[in-house]
Design a protein around this motif. Structure first.
Motif, PDB file in Angstrom:
ATOM      1  N   PRO A 338       0.831  -1.213   0.000  1.00 46.66           N
ATOM      2  CA  PRO A 338       0.000   0.000   0.000  1.00 46.66           C
ATOM      3  C   PRO A 338       0.857   1.251   0.000  1.00 46.66           C
ATOM      4  CG  PRO A 338      -0.798  -1.589   1.624  1.00 46.66           C
ATOM      5  CD  PRO A 338       0.521  -2.102   1.133  1.00 46.66           C
ATOM      6  N   LEU A 339       0.418   2.259  -0.737  1.00 46.43           N
ATOM      7  CA  LEU A 339       1.216   3.469  -0.892  1.00 46.43           C
ATOM      8  C   LEU A 339       1.039   4.435   0.272  1.00 46.43           C
ATOM      9  CD1 LEU A 339       3.200   4.474  -3.016  1.00 46.43           C
ATOM     10  CD2 LEU A 339       1.311   5.689  -4.126  1.00 46.43           C
ATOM     11  N   GLY A 340      -0.031   4.258   1.066  1.00 44.64           N
ATOM     12  CA  GLY A 340      -0.293   5.192   2.145  1.00 44.64           C
ATOM     13  C   GLY A 340       0.807   5.242   3.182  1.00 44.64           C
ATOM     14  N   ASP A 341       1.261   4.080   3.660  1.00 47.74           N
ATOM     15  CA  ASP A 341       2.338   4.055   4.646  1.00 47.74           C
ATOM     16  C   ASP A 341       3.622   4.621   4.054  1.00 47.74           C
ATOM     17  OD1 ASP A 341       0.631   2.911   6.456  1.00 47.74           O
ATOM     18  OD2 ASP A 341       1.296   0.862   6.092  1.00 47.74           O
ATOM     19  N   GLU A 342       3.881   4.320   2.793  1.00 48.24           N
ATOM     20  CA  GLU A 342       5.082   4.829   2.134  1.00 48.24           C
ATOM     21  C   GLU A 342       5.035   6.351   2.020  1.00 48.24           C
ATOM     22  OE1 GLU A 342       8.763   4.790   0.711  1.00 48.24           O
ATOM     23  OE2 GLU A 342       7.698   2.939   1.226  1.00 48.24           O
ATOM     24  N   ALA A 343       3.870   6.906   1.766  1.00 48.06           N
ATOM     25  CA  ALA A 343       3.748   8.356   1.657  1.00 48.06           C
ATOM     26  C   ALA A 343       4.127   9.039   2.965  1.00 48.06           C
ATOM     27  CB  ALA A 343       2.320   8.731   1.258  1.00 48.06           C
ATOM     28  N   LEU A 344       3.659   8.487   4.081  1.00 45.97           N
ATOM     29  CA  LEU A 344       4.033   9.053   5.376  1.00 45.97           C
ATOM     30  C   LEU A 344       5.534   8.980   5.588  1.00 45.97           C
ATOM     31  CD1 LEU A 344       1.346   7.867   7.958  1.00 45.97           C
ATOM     32  CD2 LEU A 344       1.762  10.170   7.114  1.00 45.97           C
ATOM     33  N   ARG A 345       6.122   7.833   5.253  1.00 48.93           N
ATOM     34  CA  ARG A 345       7.566   7.669   5.426  1.00 48.93           C
ATOM     35  C   ARG A 345       8.325   8.613   4.501  1.00 48.93           C
ATOM     36  NH1 ARG A 345       6.275   1.629   5.200  1.00 48.93           N
ATOM     37  NH2 ARG A 345       6.098   1.011   7.385  1.00 48.93           N
ATOM     38  N   TYR A 346       7.834   8.774   3.284  1.00 49.83           N
ATOM     39  CA  TYR A 346       8.493   9.695   2.364  1.00 49.83           C
ATOM     40  C   TYR A 346       8.505  11.111   2.949  1.00 49.83           C
ATOM     41  CZ  TYR A 346       9.376  12.825  -1.488  1.00 49.83           C
ATOM     42  OH  TYR A 346       9.899  13.829  -2.248  1.00 49.83           O
ATOM     43  N   LEU A 347       7.375  11.587   3.438  1.00 46.65           N
ATOM     44  CA  LEU A 347       7.295  12.938   3.987  1.00 46.65           C
ATOM     45  C   LEU A 347       8.177  13.081   5.223  1.00 46.65           C
ATOM     46  CD1 LEU A 347       3.463  13.496   3.515  1.00 46.65           C
ATOM     47  CD2 LEU A 347       5.295  14.599   2.226  1.00 46.65           C
TER      48      LEU A 347
END
Length: 466
Positions: A338-347
């Motif tokens: 899922p991209l949602g967890d990755e988005a948080l980590r990216y930010l």
């Protein structure tokens, strides 16, 4: 389920025949079939048949009792939820209403998987449609506000919330008008982002704004409704214009201060494919002269505006009090996480880069990283062509590196030397000037940190996101 995805009613109907009341319910509320009154009454019990008719769930005709709505279960990973929408056009021959309420499709599910599900105090769902994002937000948000310009969509959303035993503040209005002056911890949106002219044939699809104006409004105006540290995630589209960099176009929608943005392009369609896809989505028959006329009119508009393609993807925003950091990139490769967890980590990684000098920091490699060396036939056997590092989880990014980069990555340790010293030693061992190598190392390291291949030691040791 496979027949459902293909839009083929006959195999579904055959599978329902031996399923008793459950098969009758599927025929009523997925296929829209008319069934005998006694079968409908038995399947709907303990609800009385007359109650179901007066509530508008079913209608009576000479053919029998037929379902008026598409009602089906959905498990998106947090248990079963019941979703309501107008009938699925791929299964029933019915001209869609202008205010047609779309069901849970691929775009809705992709947004759901791309939405960070961390705990949030207040969540705003703009353009809620059938309410799927608001219903999902109830799993992580304390207070949910859902808005839509369509009264019919809000009727469906209220019904779905009640059916699932959930509560949300449902408001009518366009864009951010229903929440003027309010701010939220998280915003999620699946707006009418289809690229076209000012005509509004279907409310869920057409905004009445030219080209990618709907996406621009959502991206630009969402910032004022985010609390400090708040996050917005939305589906969006943007035009590729002849002679213009689409990344600069999208970046221009954001201010130079106060926002971290990760804008991900997942697909690009040429105008012909784009128009035909959305016309078929609206049940247009492109063999019919009327369908061809609609197609020609839409394509002519895009040609006059120099549109060479239409990109589609996700926009992730976090409100900050620092100079803006905006990255627009392609993410065309396949991945399952899922991209949602990755988005948080990216930010979080962007925030870390803002506060740290990579040359002074210690790092570890993401344990999923693999090194790939590609050799091709040469005059004297195999000749090196390219060296890459791959991340094996998340979006599975890859970066090309040279031999010096390979040496540097082999030397990083969370309890070892700072990156700058590792680079200097590798440069001296390779006979290169450290002063010339260090600026290149900074660029490489920052890219690898952004994409989670190189993990800052303080994040890894503190249990922070990789």
């Amino acid at each position: 389920m496979a027949a459902l995805d293909r839009g083929e009613p006959a195999p579904i109907r055959a599978a329902c025949e031996a399923q008793g009341p459950l098969g009758v319910l599927a025929r009523l509320f997925i296929l829209g079939d008319a069934v005998a009154e006694e079968d409908a009454a038995a399947a709907l019990a303990p609800m009385k048949l007359e109650q179901a008719i007066s509530a508008g769930y079913v209608t009576r005709s000479e053919e029998g009792i037929a379902g008026e709505w598409d009602i089906r279960p959905l498990d998106a990973g947090t248990g079963t939820r019941w979703m309501i929408s107008d009938p699925d056009g791929s299964l029933r021959l019915r001209e869609p209403r202008r205010d047609h309420v779309l069901g849970v499709g691929a775009a809705s599910l992709s947004l759901l998987r791309a939405t960070p599900a961390r705990r949030a105090g207040t969540v705003l769902d703009v353009g809620t449609g059938c309410g799927i994002q608001a219903i999902h937000a109830a799993t992580y948000g304390e207070r949910i506000v859902a808005t839509d310009v369509s009264e019919r969509a809000l009727l469906v959303t209220r019904a779905a919330l009640a059916l699932n035993g959930l509560e949300a503040d449902v408001r009518h209005g366009s864009w951010f008008e229903p929440v003027a002056g309010e701010q939220f911890d998280q915003i999620v949106a699946n707006p009418p982002f289809v690229v076209g002219g000012t005509d509004v044939e279907l409310v869920y699809r057409d905004s009445g704004l030219e080209l990618d104006g709907a996406s621009e409004v959502m991206v630009r105006d969402s910032i004022d409704h985010l609390r400090p540290g708040g996050i917005a995630v939305m589906l969006a589209s943007w035009v590729h214009l002849d002679g213009e960099d689409r990344r600069a176009r999208v970046a221009s929608w954001l201010p130079g201060h106060g926002i971290d943005a990760w804008i991900v392009q997942r697909d690009v369609a040429d105008p012909d494919l784009y128009v035909s896809t959305w016309l078929r989505d609206a049940d247009a028959d492109l063999r019919d002269p009327r369908g061809q006329e609609r197609q020609q009119r839409w394509l002519s508009y895009l040609r006059k505006r120099d549109v060479t393609g239409v990109g589609f993807g996700f926009v992730f925003l976090r409100r900050t009090d620092a100079p803006s950091d905006i990255l627009c990139e392609d993410l065309m490769q396949g991945f399952d996480d899922p991209l949602g967890d990755e988005a948080l980590r990216y930010l979080d990684r962007v925030e870390w880069l803002r506060d740290h000098d990579v040359l002074d920091a210690r790092f570890a490699l993401n344990p999923t990283v693999a090194l790939e060396k590609v050799l091709v036939p040469g005059e004297e056997g195999w000749a090196p062509a390219v060296t890459r590092v791959h991340r094996g989880d998340g979006p599975r990014w890859q970066h090309e590196i040279d031999e010096l980069g390979t040496m540097v990555l082999a030397g990083v340790r969370p309890d070892g030397l700072p990156l700058g010293e590792v680079v200097e030693l590798a440069a001296l061992a390779s006979g290169e000037d450290p002063d010339e190598v260090l600026p290149q190392a900074v660029v490489l390291a920052e890219g690898l940190v952004r994409h989670g291949l190189l993990v800052p030691a303080d994040l890894a040791e503190g249990g922070g996101p990789a």
